[in-house]
Structure formats: C-alpha cells, structure tokens
Design an enzyme around this catalytic site. Sequence first.
Site, PDB file in Angstrom:
ATOM      1  N   ARG A 139       0.824  -1.221   0.000  1.00 51.34           N
ATOM      2  CA  ARG A 139       0.000   0.000   0.000  1.00 51.34           C
ATOM      3  C   ARG A 139       0.851   1.261   0.000  1.00 51.34           C
ATOM      4  NH1 ARG A 139      -3.301  -1.423   4.945  1.00 51.34           N
ATOM      5  NH2 ARG A 139      -2.227  -3.424   4.907  1.00 51.34           N
ATOM      6  N   GLU A 194       1.293  -5.878  13.119  1.00 51.17           N
ATOM      7  CA  GLU A 194       0.110  -6.115  13.946  1.00 51.17           C
ATOM      8  C   GLU A 194      -0.417  -7.541  13.763  1.00 51.17           C
ATOM      9  OE1 GLU A 194      -3.086  -3.380  13.167  1.00 51.17           O
ATOM     10  OE2 GLU A 194      -4.126  -3.892  15.023  1.00 51.17           O
TER      11      GLU A 194
HETATM   12  O1  LIG Z   1       3.168  -0.305  11.805  1.00 51.11           O
HETATM   13  P1  LIG Z   1       3.070  -1.740  11.406  1.00 51.11           P
HETATM   14  O2  LIG Z   1       2.546  -2.630  12.496  1.00 51.11           O
HETATM   15  O3  LIG Z   1       4.335  -2.265  10.832  1.00 51.11           O
HETATM   16  O4  LIG Z   1       1.947  -1.852  10.294  1.00 51.11           O
HETATM   17  C1  LIG Z   1       1.829  -0.979   9.212  1.00 51.11           C
HETATM   18  C2  LIG Z   1       2.055  -1.691   7.923  1.00 51.11           C
HETATM   19  O5  LIG Z   1       1.097  -2.750   7.747  1.00 51.11           O
HETATM   20  C3  LIG Z   1       0.526  -2.653   6.466  1.00 51.11           C
HETATM   21  O6  LIG Z   1       1.275  -3.323   5.501  1.00 51.11           O
HETATM   22  P2  LIG Z   1       1.246  -4.899   5.240  1.00 51.11           P
HETATM   23  O7  LIG Z   1       2.546  -5.468   5.700  1.00 51.11           O
HETATM   24  O8  LIG Z   1      -0.013  -5.480   5.780  1.00 51.11           O
HETATM   25  O9  LIG Z   1       1.324  -5.007   3.664  1.00 51.11           O
HETATM   26  P3  LIG Z   1       0.400  -4.601   2.427  1.00 51.11           P
HETATM   27  O10 LIG Z   1       0.600  -3.134   2.220  1.00 51.11           O
HETATM   28  O11 LIG Z   1       1.004  -5.419   1.360  1.00 51.11           O
HETATM   29  O12 LIG Z   1      -1.039  -4.943   2.736  1.00 51.11           O
HETATM   30  C4  LIG Z   1       0.543  -1.165   6.181  1.00 51.11           C
HETATM   31  O13 LIG Z   1       0.412  -0.888   4.810  1.00 51.11           O
HETATM   32  C5  LIG Z   1       1.863  -0.739   6.751  1.00 51.11           C
HETATM   33  O14 LIG Z   1       2.934  -0.908   5.841  1.00 51.11           O
HETATM   34  N1  LIG Z   2      -5.373  -2.150  11.440  1.00 50.88           N
HETATM   35  C1  LIG Z   2      -4.753  -2.016  10.267  1.00 50.88           C
HETATM   36  N2  LIG Z   2      -5.450  -1.638   9.175  1.00 50.88           N
HETATM   37  C2  LIG Z   2      -4.821  -1.500   7.986  1.00 50.88           C
HETATM   38  N3  LIG Z   2      -3.523  -1.691   7.808  1.00 50.88           N
HETATM   39  C3  LIG Z   2      -2.807  -2.064   8.872  1.00 50.88           C
HETATM   40  N4  LIG Z   2      -1.494  -2.329   9.011  1.00 50.88           N
HETATM   41  C4  LIG Z   2      -1.272  -2.670  10.284  1.00 50.88           C
HETATM   42  N5  LIG Z   2      -2.390  -2.620  10.994  1.00 50.88           N
HETATM   43  C5  LIG Z   2      -3.372  -2.246  10.132  1.00 50.88           C
END
Ligand SMILES: O=P(O)(O)OC[C@H]1O[C@H](OP(=O)(O)OP(=O)(O)O)[C@H](O)[C@@H]1O
Ligand SMILES: Nc1ncnc2[nH]cnc12
Length: 187
Positions: free
Chosen positions: A75, A112
């Site tokens: 994202r 998370e």
């Molecule tokens: O602060 P944190 O606990 O590290 O979480 C935040 C991260 O989690 C999500 O990415 P994700 O790894 O789910 O990947 P995606 O963008 O491919 O869905 C979001 O886009 C952030 O990069």
């Molecule tokens: N609660 C949440 N929603 C969307 N993206 C996330 N990445 C980590 N935690 C998330």
Amino acid sequence: MGELAPAVRAEVDRALAACVTDVPDYPQPGVLFKDITPLLADHDAFTAVVTALASAGRDDDGTVIVDKVVGMEARGFILAAPVALALGAGFVPVRKAGKLPRATHAVSYALEYGEATLEIHQDAVAPGERVLLVDDVLATGGTVAATRELVESCGGTVHAVAVLMELSFLPGRETNPGLTVAALGTV
Ligand SMILES: O=P(O)(O)OC[C@H]1O[C@H](OP(=O)(O)OP(=O)(O)O)[C@H](O)[C@@H]1O
Ligand SMILES: Nc1ncnc2[nH]cnc12
C-alpha cells in the site's frame, strides 16, 4: 513540514472520515482493518492526500528537502510514488523478501498481524541522501523501523515518515524514537 492549504486540509479530513472503511476481524480476529481502497477510488480524496503527504518533504518555505521517497510494499507504493512525482524526487520501493533482483539489504520485523522481511536494493539510496518514508498506516511501527534501518544501511538519512493514518492504540511512535512522524489523521 510545509503548511497545508485550508482546502487541502478540509478535503483530507473528509477523505479520512468518509473514504476509509473499517473492517472488523480482518485479516485475523481482533484486528480492525482500515481499508483505504474507497479513498483511492475518489479522485479528489486521493489528490488531497498526496498533496498533504508531500508537504512532509518540504520546509516551511515550500522548498523540497528530500532526495528520495521510499514506499513500503504494497500500500505504501500507491501513496509514495505520486508523492515522489509531486516533490520532483526519486521513488524507491522497499519490497517484501525475494522480490528485488539485485543485491539487497534485508531486515525482518513483526507487525500487527504477523511477521515479514523487507528488502531494499543496496544502491537505491546514495550515501548522504535524505529520505521521506510514505505509508498508509502506522500501527506497531515495525514496518517503519525496519525501513529506516534499510535506508541507513545504504548510508541515507530518514528525514520523516508521512502516513495517512496513525493507530493511536498501538506504539508506532514509541517504536521509532527520534523520528518525525507526520500523520494526516489519528484513529
Ligand atoms: O506499523 P506496522 O505494524 O508495521 O503496520 C503498518 C504496515 O502494515 C501494512 O502493511 P502490510 O505489511 O499489511 O502489507 P500490504 O501493504 O502489502 O497490505 C501497512 O500498509 C503498513 O505498511
Ligand atoms: N489495522 C490495520 N489496518 C490496515 N492496515 C494495517 N497495518 C497494520 N495494521 C493495520
């Protein structure tokens, strides 16, 4: 960080309130997932968000003060690439393990709802370059901390991280002491 024009601030506030959908128990029970896809599909919302995130790469006079904008897969890419174009800076992808074809630095981290490894091309940031990190959500802060480590492994310096949303019930800032966090909204 540059000041936001009132119309941009108002549109960002509308976007956060109206265009982010809460999805309970995704991808696992107990997680309230913030789905930004409705925001991305709304041109006015997406435009204002990119403008606002880009202001974290400018000083108060509007001068661009970063050389590179780093986006974290996946994202983060969607937001960071247009921010890089808006600033006239280069875009650098930080990718999940095994996706980059040349020599990388790698860091493993917890988030998370799981664990992951992120990588950066070793030559993606030159020594001494200033970098803005851009992502959608700051949750535990693990992704940002790992990305900062990767940028520093290249010899770069992280100027700030700009995110659309900060989850206030998780320790994203505490995980990243000394880092400037520019969050467009807090939930
Ligand atoms: O602060 P944190 O606990 O590290 O979480 C935040 C991260 O989690 C999500 O990415 P994700 O790894 O789910 O990947 P995606 O963008 O491919 O869905 C979001 O886009 C952030 O990069
Ligand atoms: N609660 C949440 N929603 C969307 N993206 C996330 N990445 C980590 N935690 C998330």
